[in-house]
Design a protein around this motif. Structure first.
Motif, PDB file in Angstrom:
ATOM      1  N   GLU A 358       4.348   8.924  15.180  1.00 22.47           N
ATOM      2  CA  GLU A 358       3.417   9.304  15.251  1.00 22.47           C
ATOM      3  C   GLU A 358       2.163   8.698  14.929  1.00 22.47           C
ATOM      4  N   GLY A 359       2.043   7.585  13.494  1.00 22.72           N
ATOM      5  CA  GLY A 359       1.406   7.171  12.918  1.00 22.72           C
ATOM      6  C   GLY A 359       1.433   5.512  13.366  1.00 22.72           C
ATOM      7  N   LYS A 360       2.746   4.915  14.085  1.00 22.44           N
ATOM      8  CA  LYS A 360       2.965   3.904  14.622  1.00 22.44           C
ATOM      9  C   LYS A 360       2.597   2.782  13.418  1.00 22.44           C
ATOM     10  N   ALA A 361       3.643   2.976  12.525  1.00 21.02           N
ATOM     11  CA  ALA A 361       3.857   2.366  11.540  1.00 21.02           C
ATOM     12  C   ALA A 361       4.544   1.604  12.063  1.00 21.02           C
ATOM     13  N   LYS A 362       5.347   0.391  10.917  1.00 27.38           N
ATOM     14  CA  LYS A 362       6.131  -0.972  11.108  1.00 27.38           C
ATOM     15  C   LYS A 362       6.918  -0.517   9.711  1.00 27.38           C
ATOM     16  N   SER A 363       8.223  -0.567   9.707  1.00 30.33           N
ATOM     17  CA  SER A 363       9.312  -0.654   8.173  1.00 30.33           C
ATOM     18  C   SER A 363       7.979  -2.381   7.902  1.00 30.33           C
ATOM     19  N   THR A 364       7.892  -2.042   6.317  1.00 28.49           N
ATOM     20  CA  THR A 364       7.683  -3.515   5.316  1.00 28.49           C
ATOM     21  C   THR A 364       8.643  -3.600   4.334  1.00 28.49           C
ATOM     22  N   HIS A 365       9.674  -3.391   4.413  1.00 29.21           N
ATOM     23  CA  HIS A 365      10.697  -3.669   3.576  1.00 29.21           C
ATOM     24  C   HIS A 365      10.924  -5.028   4.045  1.00 29.21           C
ATOM     25  N   LEU A 366      10.168  -5.979   2.699  1.00 31.81           N
ATOM     26  CA  LEU A 366      10.202  -7.701   3.282  1.00 31.81           C
ATOM     27  C   LEU A 366      11.176  -8.002   4.013  1.00 31.81           C
ATOM     28  N   SER A 367      13.031  -8.407   3.377  1.00 30.91           N
ATOM     29  CA  SER A 367      13.845  -8.908   4.012  1.00 30.91           C
ATOM     30  C   SER A 367      14.508  -8.409   4.688  1.00 30.91           C
ATOM     31  N   ASP A 368      14.796  -6.860   4.985  1.00 29.59           N
ATOM     32  CA  ASP A 368      15.837  -6.269   6.102  1.00 29.59           C
ATOM     33  C   ASP A 368      14.577  -4.894   6.419  1.00 29.59           C
ATOM     34  N   PRO A 369      13.767  -5.202   7.469  1.00 27.40           N
ATOM     35  CA  PRO A 369      13.384  -3.817   7.687  1.00 27.40           C
ATOM     36  C   PRO A 369      13.970  -3.185   7.941  1.00 27.40           C
ATOM     37  N   GLU A 370      14.113  -1.522   7.258  1.00 30.04           N
ATOM     38  CA  GLU A 370      14.997  -0.993   7.899  1.00 30.04           C
ATOM     39  C   GLU A 370      13.479   0.833   8.832  1.00 30.04           C
ATOM     40  N   SER A 371      14.517   1.460   9.632  1.00 32.57           N
ATOM     41  CA  SER A 371      13.784   2.183  10.528  1.00 32.57           C
ATOM     42  C   SER A 371      13.570   3.641   9.860  1.00 32.57           C
ATOM     43  N   ALA A 372      13.134   4.234   9.768  1.00 34.97           N
ATOM     44  CA  ALA A 372      12.969   5.694   9.795  1.00 34.97           C
ATOM     45  C   ALA A 372      13.921   6.423   9.688  1.00 34.97           C
ATOM     46  N   GLU A 373      14.341   6.633  10.642  1.00 27.31           N
ATOM     47  CA  GLU A 373      15.705   6.904  10.823  1.00 27.31           C
ATOM     48  C   GLU A 373      16.682   6.843  10.171  1.00 27.31           C
ATOM     49  N   PHE A 374      16.859   5.200  10.409  1.00 28.68           N
ATOM     50  CA  PHE A 374      18.110   5.034   9.357  1.00 28.68           C
ATOM     51  C   PHE A 374      17.716   5.526   7.558  1.00 28.68           C
ATOM     52  N   LEU A 375      16.374   5.469   7.028  1.00 32.91           N
ATOM     53  CA  LEU A 375      16.476   6.159   6.012  1.00 32.91           C
ATOM     54  C   LEU A 375      17.327   7.786   5.888  1.00 32.91           C
ATOM     55  N   ALA A 376      16.396   8.266   6.808  1.00 28.88           N
ATOM     56  CA  ALA A 376      16.400   9.432   6.610  1.00 28.88           C
ATOM     57  C   ALA A 376      17.775  10.065   7.415  1.00 28.88           C
ATOM     58  N   ALA A 377      18.243   8.977   7.128  1.00 29.95           N
ATOM     59  CA  ALA A 377      20.121   9.490   7.852  1.00 29.95           C
ATOM     60  C   ALA A 377      21.012   9.772   6.806  1.00 29.95           C
ATOM     61  N   LYS A 378      20.399   8.267   5.840  1.00 32.93           N
ATOM     62  CA  LYS A 378      20.330   8.792   4.570  1.00 32.93           C
ATOM     63  C   LYS A 378      20.594   9.676   3.440  1.00 32.93           C
ATOM     64  N   CYS A 379      18.976  10.281   3.741  1.00 30.45           N
ATOM     65  CA  CYS A 379      19.048  11.275   2.864  1.00 30.45           C
ATOM     66  C   CYS A 379      19.138  12.908   2.976  1.00 30.45           C
ATOM     67  N   LYS A 380      19.724  12.978   4.555  1.00 31.65           N
ATOM     68  CA  LYS A 380      19.696  13.961   4.797  1.00 31.65           C
ATOM     69  C   LYS A 380      20.577  14.721   4.135  1.00 31.65           C
ATOM     70  N   GLU A 381      21.630  14.028   3.659  1.00 33.08           N
ATOM     71  CA  GLU A 381      22.820  15.520   3.774  1.00 33.08           C
ATOM     72  C   GLU A 381      22.198  16.009   1.914  1.00 33.08           C
TER      73      GLU A 381
END
Length: 425
Positions: A358-381
């Motif tokens: 909704e905020g139209k943001a982008k990943s700022t991880h400098l070497s290997d951008p990580e999508s919010a979906e990818f991060l959320a999947a790791k933290c979901k369980e």
């Protein structure tokens, strides 16, 4: 003259600028007895903060965190700086400009993170001297602290350090490299000998959580001269993050219970944002307490949330705080009715996906951008397992803490209405 009790001893707190003054204010904030105590302390600072939010039409953070560099002299396991793009530095001139803007907004403190901030030691000293109305704090691995730097700390007064340590020598060197523990303890000894109040900073994970929450370790930190401690729950940020280090829900609960008991019994300030949301006011990102600028100039909600839609080289600090992403982030705060589940990443991972989109943001991880979906999947369980036990922990909190949290929520709702709500009228 102000006084606080530190490590069983009544200590005089000299007027600002002095490193002990920040610790006094920090202790007052996190140990406020009720919302009114919070609002009226420090010459009505919180009320004046509320007025500035109304005046500038956005949330003005108390603390601005800046990464002056992405470089580090260590290679700690599980640290996102390890897989950051190397060589990013904010010039002295730009740092000076950012702090000048911060002062105009009446931001009270600047914390340097990284990377290892003390790789820019000389620049930090010059900035602290020039911007002597600001409190500076340095999250450092401690290996670069020497007699000359400590001498400058004494002279300046407005410079604080928070030394990273992972528990025992074996546990610290496991993540930070052989010999690091001894260097940190040496730095602590040097600071204590010069009567400098400092803090320790510990990241707890599933291999060291019992040590970090133990009476033995915390007693030793106090004996070593640490006036308080920051505790950080390990978060698997970055595609290469070691997920095996993440604490289980039972391990995290163990830390919450042990640390809360120790803090109360020993009257010792320990700040664990993920487990102390009822004291901090829930999530403090995106201007409601903190905002972060990485070494590339990206303005992020906090040092752990690597998403942004604004860069300090393209916009003013005020414009960045009013950005679409920050406004969206604040709209959904608090992210949970339970303050022990306040983080939009590890506690409510669906929230970070929604906010970034909704905020139209982008990943700022400098070497290997990580999508919010990818991060959320790791933290979901982990978040699902934490949810039920966090509800049990909330019921264990003293009644006054639960009542204060209800009042905090109403206060932040009012603050949002007069800032972002007013802008959207």
């Amino acid at each position: 003259m102000k006084y606080i009790k530190i490590n069983g001893k009544k200590e005089k707190i000299p007027p600002f600028p002095h490193h002990k003054d920040y610790i006094y204010k920090c202790k007052n904030f996190f140990e406020a007895k009720n919302i009114f105590d919070h609002l009226f302390r420090e010459n009505f600072y919180t009320l004046r903060e509320l007025y500035r939010s109304f005046k500038f039409k956005c949330a003005i953070p108390r603390v601005l965190l800046i990464d002056p560099t992405s470089n580090c002299n260590l290679k700690c396991k599980g640290c996102w700086s390890n897989d950051y793009k190397k060589g990013n530095n904010i010039s002295f001139e730009k740092l000076d400009d950012i702090l000048t803007q911060a002062e105009k907004l009446k931001i009270r403190a600047c914390f340097m993170t990284g990377g290892e901030p003390l790789l820019r030691k000389n620049d930090i000293i010059k900035l602290a001297k020039k911007h002597n109305k600001l409190t500076f704090g340095i999250y450092t691995n401690g290996t670069l602290i020497d007699k000359n730097f400590v001498k400058k700390m004494v002279e300046l007064g407005n410079l604080n350090v928070f030394l990273s340590i992972e528990g025992t020598e074996e546990e610290t060197d496991f993540r930070r490299g052989k010999g690091t523990y001894k260097k940190v303890i040496k730095a602590m000894k040097l600071l204590k000998e010069n009567n400098i109040g400092f803090g320790f900073s510990a990241c707890y994970h599933n291999k060291n959580y019992k040590t970090i929450a133990s009476d033995v370790f915390l007693d030793y930190m106090r004996e070593s001269g640490a006036w308080f401690g920051w505790l950080f729950n390990y978060i698997p940020i970055g595609k290469k993050a070691d997920i095996s280090l993440v604490c289980s829900e039972k391990e995290r609960a163990y830390v919450q219970r042990k640390v809360s008991t120790y803090s109360k019994e020993k009257d010792y300030l320990l700040i664990d944002f993920w487990n102390n949301g009822h004291l901090a006011g829930g999530c403090v990102g995106a201007g409601f307490g903190f905002a972060h600028i990485n070494s590339n100039g990206d303005v992020e909600p906090c040092a752990f949330c690597h998403y942004s839609d604004s860069n300090i080289y393209d916009k003013s600090l005020e414009e960045c705080l009013k950005s679409n992403f920050f406004t969206t982030f604040r709209k959904y705060q608090p992210f949970n009715k339970n303050p022990l589940k306040s983080c939009p990443m590890i506690d409510n991972p669906d929230s970070i996906v929604k906010i970034v989109k909704e905020g139209k943001a982008k990943s700022t991880h400098l070497s290997d951008p990580e999508s919010a979906e990818f991060l959320a999947a790791k933290c979901k369980e982990t978040s699902l397992k934490w949810s039920n036990i966090a509800d049990e922990l909330y019921e264990e909190l003293p009644l006054k803490n639960r009542r204060n949290w209800s009042k905090f929520k109403r206060y932040f709702a009012f603050r949002k209405k007069i800032t972002d709500g007013r802008r959207n009228l």
